[in-house]
Design a protein around this motif. Structure first.
Motif, PDB file in Angstrom:
ATOM      1  N   TRP A 265      59.412  28.591  -0.975  1.00 57.61           N
ATOM      2  CA  TRP A 265      59.619  28.300   0.449  1.00 57.61           C
ATOM      3  C   TRP A 265      58.410  28.661   1.293  1.00 57.61           C
ATOM      4  N   ASP A 266      57.430  29.381   0.732  1.00 55.59           N
ATOM      5  CA  ASP A 266      56.392  30.034   1.522  1.00 55.59           C
ATOM      6  C   ASP A 266      55.056  29.302   1.401  1.00 55.59           C
ATOM      7  N   PHE A 267      53.934  30.055   1.446  1.00 51.02           N
ATOM      8  CA  PHE A 267      52.613  29.426   1.411  1.00 51.02           C
ATOM      9  C   PHE A 267      52.284  28.780   0.072  1.00 51.02           C
ATOM     10  N   ARG A 268      53.147  28.933  -0.927  1.00 52.89           N
ATOM     11  CA  ARG A 268      52.963  28.172  -2.157  1.00 52.89           C
ATOM     12  C   ARG A 268      53.087  26.675  -1.897  1.00 52.89           C
ATOM     13  N   LEU A 269      53.772  26.311  -0.837  1.00 55.99           N
ATOM     14  CA  LEU A 269      53.894  24.912  -0.436  1.00 55.99           C
ATOM     15  C   LEU A 269      52.733  24.573   0.485  1.00 55.99           C
ATOM     16  N   PRO A 270      51.834  23.683   0.091  1.00 53.03           N
ATOM     17  CA  PRO A 270      50.637  23.408   0.902  1.00 53.03           C
ATOM     18  C   PRO A 270      50.944  22.939   2.322  1.00 53.03           C
ATOM     19  N   ARG A 271      52.121  22.358   2.536  1.00 51.69           N
ATOM     20  CA  ARG A 271      52.444  21.849   3.865  1.00 51.69           C
ATOM     21  C   ARG A 271      52.865  22.954   4.830  1.00 51.69           C
ATOM     22  N   VAL A 272      53.197  24.130   4.322  1.00 49.24           N
ATOM     23  CA  VAL A 272      53.593  25.244   5.194  1.00 49.24           C
ATOM     24  C   VAL A 272      52.342  25.805   5.864  1.00 49.24           C
ATOM     25  N   ALA A 273      52.265  25.646   7.185  1.00 52.73           N
ATOM     26  CA  ALA A 273      51.091  26.089   7.937  1.00 52.73           C
ATOM     27  C   ALA A 273      51.241  27.507   8.458  1.00 52.73           C
ATOM     28  N   SER A 274      52.484  27.919   8.744  1.00 53.83           N
ATOM     29  CA  SER A 274      52.690  29.238   9.345  1.00 53.83           C
ATOM     30  C   SER A 274      54.101  29.720   9.053  1.00 53.83           C
ATOM     31  N   ILE A 275      54.261  31.036   9.142  1.00 53.91           N
ATOM     32  CA  ILE A 275      55.543  31.694   8.861  1.00 53.91           C
ATOM     33  C   ILE A 275      55.697  32.837   9.851  1.00 53.91           C
ATOM     34  N   ASN A 276      56.902  33.049  10.321  1.00 53.64           N
ATOM     35  CA  ASN A 276      57.177  34.240  11.136  1.00 53.64           C
ATOM     36  C   ASN A 276      58.345  35.008  10.551  1.00 53.64           C
ATOM     37  N   THR A 277      58.425  36.270  10.880  1.00 51.97           N
ATOM     38  CA  THR A 277      59.582  37.082  10.520  1.00 51.97           C
ATOM     39  C   THR A 277      59.798  38.143  11.580  1.00 51.97           C
ATOM     40  N   SER A 278      60.967  38.751  11.551  1.00 54.35           N
ATOM     41  CA  SER A 278      61.288  39.871  12.440  1.00 54.35           C
ATOM     42  C   SER A 278      61.203  41.159  11.641  1.00 54.35           C
ATOM     43  N   GLY A 279      60.227  41.991  11.966  1.00 56.15           N
ATOM     44  CA  GLY A 279      60.198  43.304  11.345  1.00 56.15           C
ATOM     45  C   GLY A 279      61.421  44.114  11.697  1.00 56.15           C
ATOM     46  N   HIS A 280      61.995  43.811  12.855  1.00 56.95           N
ATOM     47  CA  HIS A 280      63.155  44.587  13.309  1.00 56.95           C
ATOM     48  C   HIS A 280      64.489  44.014  12.848  1.00 56.95           C
ATOM     49  N   LYS A 281      64.448  43.053  11.941  1.00 60.78           N
ATOM     50  CA  LYS A 281      65.685  42.601  11.305  1.00 60.78           C
ATOM     51  C   LYS A 281      65.677  43.122   9.870  1.00 60.78           C
ATOM     52  N   TYR A 282      65.544  42.247   8.898  1.00 58.69           N
ATOM     53  CA  TYR A 282      65.552  42.732   7.523  1.00 58.69           C
ATOM     54  C   TYR A 282      64.203  43.317   7.092  1.00 58.69           C
ATOM     55  N   GLY A 283      63.270  43.414   8.054  1.00 55.84           N
ATOM     56  CA  GLY A 283      62.091  44.239   7.838  1.00 55.84           C
ATOM     57  C   GLY A 283      62.395  45.709   7.976  1.00 55.84           C
ATOM     58  N   LEU A 284      63.616  46.023   8.481  1.00 53.22           N
ATOM     59  CA  LEU A 284      64.197  47.372   8.479  1.00 53.22           C
ATOM     60  C   LEU A 284      63.555  48.324   9.477  1.00 53.22           C
ATOM     61  N   VAL A 285      63.104  47.786  10.617  1.00 53.01           N
ATOM     62  CA  VAL A 285      62.511  48.596  11.683  1.00 53.01           C
ATOM     63  C   VAL A 285      63.344  48.411  12.949  1.00 53.01           C
ATOM     64  N   TYR A 286      63.429  49.465  13.753  1.00 60.00           N
ATOM     65  CA  TYR A 286      64.135  49.382  15.028  1.00 60.00           C
ATOM     66  C   TYR A 286      63.532  48.289  15.916  1.00 60.00           C
TER      67      TYR A 286
END
Length: 468
Positions: A265-286
């Protein structure tokens, strides 16, 4: 940020002060009851001010029992100490706080490696206040790349962004604020997120990109990112249109790398230009930290990047916010160090196990039908079974709130407005023991709900806190 209006005349009241708030003198803290909607005329003792605020906040819900939010509600005490030690550091002051800036750089490098960037050394990224800002930045980059390629037609041509109707509201805000047409793929039948082929059919020469959601907030399911990229590959072969993909991995980008390693699902797919995530969700930070990464410098137009002086050198920055605390970035680095890959895998697996177990127990009650089972995000959605007519999901949400459980009930978007569901988000700290208490309270309510003559919740908008 929420918009608030000033108080009406009925709100211009004063606060009641307990005589015991005066530490040495019982009336010492009562010289003047402070107003609620304007500045007091005189200072209060710190103990009095603290107690007034503390007492009012007791009426908030218990964050640990909030099964609506994806946001982290528990961290280790050591993380709390670091947060306290760094709460006065301004993240933008990289020259004054060079080690905090270095920890941010390391986190970006760790995420680039985690998300299989072709060359982590050339991957660019930044911290944000959360996924909403990260999505805004990603959308801005997509639009700017499109306008540069279409300089001969823009601003006459109107850019568009293709996504599922289930996207988080921040994407609607992006399209509104940056004057981009939102092209939404509706839900159909038992498909509750984007269909790759339908998304490709909505693309044209004005499409700046397609957003894929790795973990829909509506039901916890992953959108098929690889299939989406394949559909866009086929579109390019037919038409020549080269449409980039942004992966909104607000939650799933911190689940899939540890629990679904074979899922591409990630940068292994050449068409994926960018990715975001929430550190404060399952990144486990307040609350207060998100991340945005671009495949390489070509994916992030240089003119969007600002330069700041950093240790006598040049530090590129890309953000909507300026001043913001560095504490959450420090807490993210702490958590990465603390857990590592194996630790994250153990925590996320435990959370998924709780979600799947709880989903089975809810289904076993006999009154409910599962839409998802918590086997992707540790999240599941369910609705009332076909034979249930005396109550609805809004009644369940309202009655469970009486026991302290905050469970969102909401209606799905087009074309499934006929479907109303409850959603349970399982996070670190929501244990099997708490899940058992949840089921006990739900089971205890069912006899009363079954005796209702009909569903009782009239104001369904007020019955739920789900807006994301």
């Amino acid at each position: 940020m929420a918009l608030h209006k000033g108080p009406s005349k009925t709100d211009e009241r004063t606060m009641s002060v307990n005589p015991f708030f005066g530490e040495a003198n019982p009336v010492g803290g009562m010289t003047e009851a402070p107003p609620t909607h304007r500045l007091p005329d005189a200072p209060l003792p710190p103990s009095t001010a603290y107690q007034l605020v503390h007492d009012e906040l007791m009426l908030d819900g218990n964050a640990r029992l909030n099964l609506a939010t994806f946001v982290t509600t528990w961290m280790e005490p050591q993380a709390g100490v670091l947060l306290s030690e760094c709460r006065d550091k301004n993240m933008i002051d990289k020259d004054e706080y060079p080690r905090t800036a270095e920890l941010e750089r390391r986190c970006v490098a760790m995420l680039a490696d985690l998300w299989n960037a072709p060359d982590p050394a050339t991957t660019v990224g930044c911290s944000t206040t959360g996924s909403s800002e990260a999505c805004m930045l990603a959308g801005m980059a997509l639009k700017r790349r499109w306008t540069k390629r279409n300089a001969d037609r823009y601003p006459g041509a109107r850019p568009n962004l293709v996504m599922g109707v289930n996207v988080q509201v921040c994407w609607e805000k992006f399209c509104n604020f940056w004057e981009v047409e939102a092209r939404l793929v509706p839900m159909e039948g038992e498909r509750y997120h984007l269909d790759p082929q339908a998304a490709a059919e909505l693309c044209d020469e004005n499409t700046i990109g397609v957003v894929g959601i790795l973990g829909s907030t509506f039901d916890g399911s992953y959108e098929p990112i690889a299939e989406l990229c394949a559909a866009l590959d086929a579109l390019q072969e037919r038409t020549g249109l080269d449409i980039p993909v942004h992966v909104d991995g607000a939650s799933g980008a911190m689940i899939a790398p540890f629990l679904d390693e074979d899922l591409v699902w990630d940068f292994r797919l050449p068409r994926v230009a960018s990715i975001n995530t929430s550190g404060h969700k399952y990144g486990l930070v307040y609350p207060g930290v998100g991340w945005a990464l671009w495949r390489n410098t070509e994916a992030l137009p240089e003119e969007l990047v600002f330069r700041v002086n950093y240790l006598g050198g040049d530090m590129p920055t890309f953000a909507l916010n300026f001043s913001r605390p560095g504490a959450q970035v420090v807490a993210q680095y702490y958590t990465f160090l603390r857990l590592g890959r194996e630790g994250y895998r153990a925590v996320q697996q435990s959370t998924r196990d709780v979600a799947m177990s709880l989903a089975r127990q809810v289904e076993a009650l006999g009154d409910f039908k599962l839409l998802t089972r918590g086997d992707e995000l540790p999240v599941f959605a369910f609705t009332t079974a076909d034979h249930v007519s005396s109550y609805d999901v809004f009644d369940v949400s309202r009655r469970m709130r009486e026991h302290g459980w905050l469970i969102p009930a909401y209606t799905f978007p087009p074309n499934r407005e006929d479907l109303s569901v409850l959603r349970v988000v399982c996070r670190n700290g929501f244990t099997h023991d708490l899940a058992a208490l949840f089921v006990e309270d739900l089971a205890r309510l069912l006899p009363e709900l079954r005796r209702q003559p009909h569903p009782l919740t009239r104001d369904k908008e007020a019955a739920t806190g789900f807006h994301h």
